[in-house]
Design an enzyme around this catalytic site. Structure first.
Site, PDB file in Angstrom:
ATOM      1  N   ARG A  25       0.897  -1.216  -0.037  1.00 30.71           N
ATOM      2  CA  ARG A  25       0.166   0.062   0.031  1.00 30.71           C
ATOM      3  C   ARG A  25       0.750   1.322   0.054  1.00 30.71           C
ATOM      4  O   ARG A  25       0.637   2.027   0.805  1.00 30.71           O
ATOM      5  CB  ARG A  25      -1.116  -0.022   1.163  1.00 30.71           C
ATOM      6  CG  ARG A  25      -1.999  -0.999   1.263  1.00 30.71           C
ATOM      7  CD  ARG A  25      -3.410  -0.639   0.972  1.00 30.71           C
ATOM      8  NE  ARG A  25      -4.577  -1.314   0.780  1.00 30.71           N
ATOM      9  CZ  ARG A  25      -5.527  -1.527   1.385  1.00 30.71           C
ATOM     10  NH1 ARG A  25      -5.858  -1.011   2.272  1.00 30.71           N
ATOM     11  NH2 ARG A  25      -6.369  -2.776   1.130  1.00 30.71           N
ATOM     12  N   ARG A  29      -4.319   6.136   0.369  1.00 28.37           N
ATOM     13  CA  ARG A  29      -4.850   7.438   1.043  1.00 28.37           C
ATOM     14  C   ARG A  29      -3.947   8.264   1.970  1.00 28.37           C
ATOM     15  O   ARG A  29      -4.150   9.246   2.487  1.00 28.37           O
ATOM     16  CB  ARG A  29      -5.953   7.100   1.844  1.00 28.37           C
ATOM     17  CG  ARG A  29      -7.188   6.777   0.930  1.00 28.37           C
ATOM     18  CD  ARG A  29      -8.510   6.161   1.472  1.00 28.37           C
ATOM     19  NE  ARG A  29      -7.905   4.781   1.981  1.00 28.37           N
ATOM     20  CZ  ARG A  29      -8.847   3.697   2.465  1.00 28.37           C
ATOM     21  NH1 ARG A  29      -9.695   3.999   2.719  1.00 28.37           N
ATOM     22  NH2 ARG A  29      -8.237   2.648   2.917  1.00 28.37           N
ATOM     23  N   ARG A  38      -7.529  10.592  -6.652  1.00 26.22           N
ATOM     24  CA  ARG A  38      -8.752   9.720  -6.413  1.00 26.22           C
ATOM     25  C   ARG A  38     -10.005  10.542  -6.547  1.00 26.22           C
ATOM     26  O   ARG A  38     -11.075  10.030  -7.358  1.00 26.22           O
ATOM     27  CB  ARG A  38      -8.408   9.232  -5.146  1.00 26.22           C
ATOM     28  CG  ARG A  38      -9.757   8.822  -4.318  1.00 26.22           C
ATOM     29  CD  ARG A  38      -9.694   7.023  -4.842  1.00 26.22           C
ATOM     30  NE  ARG A  38     -10.765   6.617  -3.836  1.00 26.22           N
ATOM     31  CZ  ARG A  38     -11.935   6.639  -3.954  1.00 26.22           C
ATOM     32  NH1 ARG A  38     -12.484   7.685  -4.782  1.00 26.22           N
ATOM     33  NH2 ARG A  38     -12.694   6.138  -3.120  1.00 26.22           N
ATOM     34  N   ASP A  75      -6.792  -3.594  -7.788  1.00 32.26           N
ATOM     35  CA  ASP A  75      -7.200  -4.256  -6.561  1.00 32.26           C
ATOM     36  C   ASP A  75      -7.241  -5.530  -6.867  1.00 32.26           C
ATOM     37  O   ASP A  75      -7.757  -5.879  -8.070  1.00 32.26           O
ATOM     38  CB  ASP A  75      -8.350  -3.460  -6.165  1.00 32.26           C
ATOM     39  CG  ASP A  75      -8.764  -3.829  -4.463  1.00 32.26           C
ATOM     40  OD1 ASP A  75      -8.009  -3.166  -3.856  1.00 32.26           O
ATOM     41  OD2 ASP A  75      -9.505  -4.700  -4.469  1.00 32.26           O
ATOM     42  N   TYR A 151     -14.340 -12.524   0.036  1.00 29.85           N
ATOM     43  CA  TYR A 151     -15.192 -11.555  -0.236  1.00 29.85           C
ATOM     44  C   TYR A 151     -16.392 -11.705  -1.259  1.00 29.85           C
ATOM     45  O   TYR A 151     -17.527 -11.041  -1.266  1.00 29.85           O
ATOM     46  CB  TYR A 151     -14.059 -10.275  -1.149  1.00 29.85           C
ATOM     47  CG  TYR A 151     -13.179  -9.612  -0.361  1.00 29.85           C
ATOM     48  CD1 TYR A 151     -13.696  -8.650   0.311  1.00 29.85           C
ATOM     49  CD2 TYR A 151     -12.100 -10.256  -0.153  1.00 29.85           C
ATOM     50  CE1 TYR A 151     -12.822  -7.876   1.449  1.00 29.85           C
ATOM     51  CE2 TYR A 151     -10.934  -9.506   0.856  1.00 29.85           C
ATOM     52  CZ  TYR A 151     -11.413  -8.580   1.363  1.00 29.85           C
ATOM     53  OH  TYR A 151     -10.660  -7.893   2.375  1.00 29.85           O
TER      54      TYR A 151
END
Ligand code: CP3
Length: 343
Positions: A25, A29, A38, A75, A151
């Site tokens: 990562r 963010r 973004r 992702d 998921y």
């Protein structure tokens, strides 16, 4: 050797000092420039599927820190999106996948839109390969089948994803079919990333922990090995890094696989144990608690030095035990990089 060569030499079994480094990562963010790109892109998926913007956010941490490797910005949930399960990212709530996958709707998954949906990712890889030049390695990646399955079946993030093993006990043929489909789809996806110029591949099995030993092998280790073998039959030289988070001493079995060049260690893995048991089998990567980088200061620097010393003289790639969290101050990352690179 330049940065790319050092990274690849470590994966090839050489001890490099100071160790090559990159961070899980590393784009994300915690960086203000990421938040700006973004916001321009609109949704998170729009960002992933816009090759120019995805390449731009991949470069952002390279510009700041000159890490030895860049990781493709994408992702792990793009595979279910490509197979036709609806995927969305709701701000503050994490990913949602709908409808949750069951034996009854399994046949709704298809390859019909797979190549078309994922083609922007291959374009991002091509742009990155050209833009990075020869000096920085480029890592392609995908989620491992079990993590992606949690998921798909759970419909989003679970508090404890390992409880989804009950679907295996209730209906093993459903879970086995899903894992087999994901092995095949992931291998196709990664072969195209390699065709487009990725130098190495990392498989993230974030939710491998918490399964009993036999299911760890069946749902995590064996599917990862099958993917790597399929990709290797098209790209015999491409190195694989496996990150089976939370598997404890079973990490030794992953590291011992013929296709495992690098083995990622999570925050809970004892460093001395990893050096003694994993380093003889594969290049160890990672281990630093990402929350130490939020804290910064002496605790971060001391731990980084100890980590480096623990693996000194063995093939090792400096990284975290899991990804940066959004609260990470970018200035702490710069200080960490200085500490790792000063001998
Ligand atoms: O810099 C990099 O590491 C490259 C890009 C990357 C992302 N996700 C970008 C991302 C990589 C390698 C991943 C992998 C990923 N995605 C994993 C495995 C590794 C891990 O961190 O455990 C998993 C489990 C996912 C699934 C996923 N994607 C979740 C659960 C979330 C929501 C997280 C949250 O806290 O909201 C994402 C979204 C995501 N993927 C973000 C980023 C930068 C944040 C989304 C945003 O900008 O709003």
């Amino acid at each position: 050797m330049n940065r790319r060569e050092k990274f690849l030499a470590a994966l090839g079994g050489e001890a490099i000092s100071p160790p090559p480094l990159w961070f899980m990562r590393q784009a994300g963010r915690y960086l203000p420039e990421y938040r700006a790109t973004r916001a321009e892109a609109g949704s998170f998926l729009d960002l992933c599927y816009d090759s120019e913007k995805a390449a731009e956010v991949t470069y952002q941490p390279i510009r700041r820190y000159d890490t030895d490797a860049a990781i493709l910005f994408a992702d792990i949930l793009l595979i279910p999106d490509g197979l036709g399960q609806g995927v969305s990212f709701v701000q503050g709530e994490g990913p949602k996948l709908f409808p949750p996958l069951r034996a009854e709707n399994f046949d709704d998954l298809s390859y019909e839109k797979f190549d078309e949906t994922l083609s922007p990712i291959y374009e991002t890889v091509r742009q990155l390969r050209a833009g990075l030049g020869n000096a920085t390695a480029l890592i392609g990646f995908a989620g491992a089948p079990w993590t992606v399955a949690t998921y798909m079946i759970g419909g989003g993030t679970q508090r404890d994803p390992s409880v989804l093993r009950r679907y295996y006990y209730d209906d093993p043929s459903f879970v086995d079919r899903l894992i087999s489909l994901l092995v095949e789809a992931t291998a196709k996806y990664l072969i195209k990333q390699a065709d487009a110029g990725a130098d190495a591949i990392q498989l993230f099995d974030t939710w491998a922990g918490g399964l009993p030993e036999d299911l760890t092998r069946r749902l995590s280790l064996e599917p990862m090995a099958r993917i790597a073998e399929m990709v290797r039959s098209a790209h015999p030289e491409i190195p694989f890094i496996l990150f089976p988070k939370g598997v404890g001493p079973l990490a030794k079995e992953y590291a011992g696989l013929g296709i495992c060049d690098g083995i990622g260690i999570d925050t809970g893995m004892p460093w001395d144990w990893a050096r003694d048991n994993l380093s003889p089998l594969a290049c160890v990567q990672g281990g630093l608690d990402p929350l130490l980088v939020v804290a910064g200061g002496a605790p971060m620097h001391d731990a980084a030095r100890r980590l480096k010393e623990t693996f000194h003289g063995t093939p090792y790639i400096f990284n975290l035990g899991h990804g940066f969290v959004p609260e990470t101050p970018p200035a702490h990352v710069a200080e960490l990089v200085d500490t790792v690179r000063s001998s």
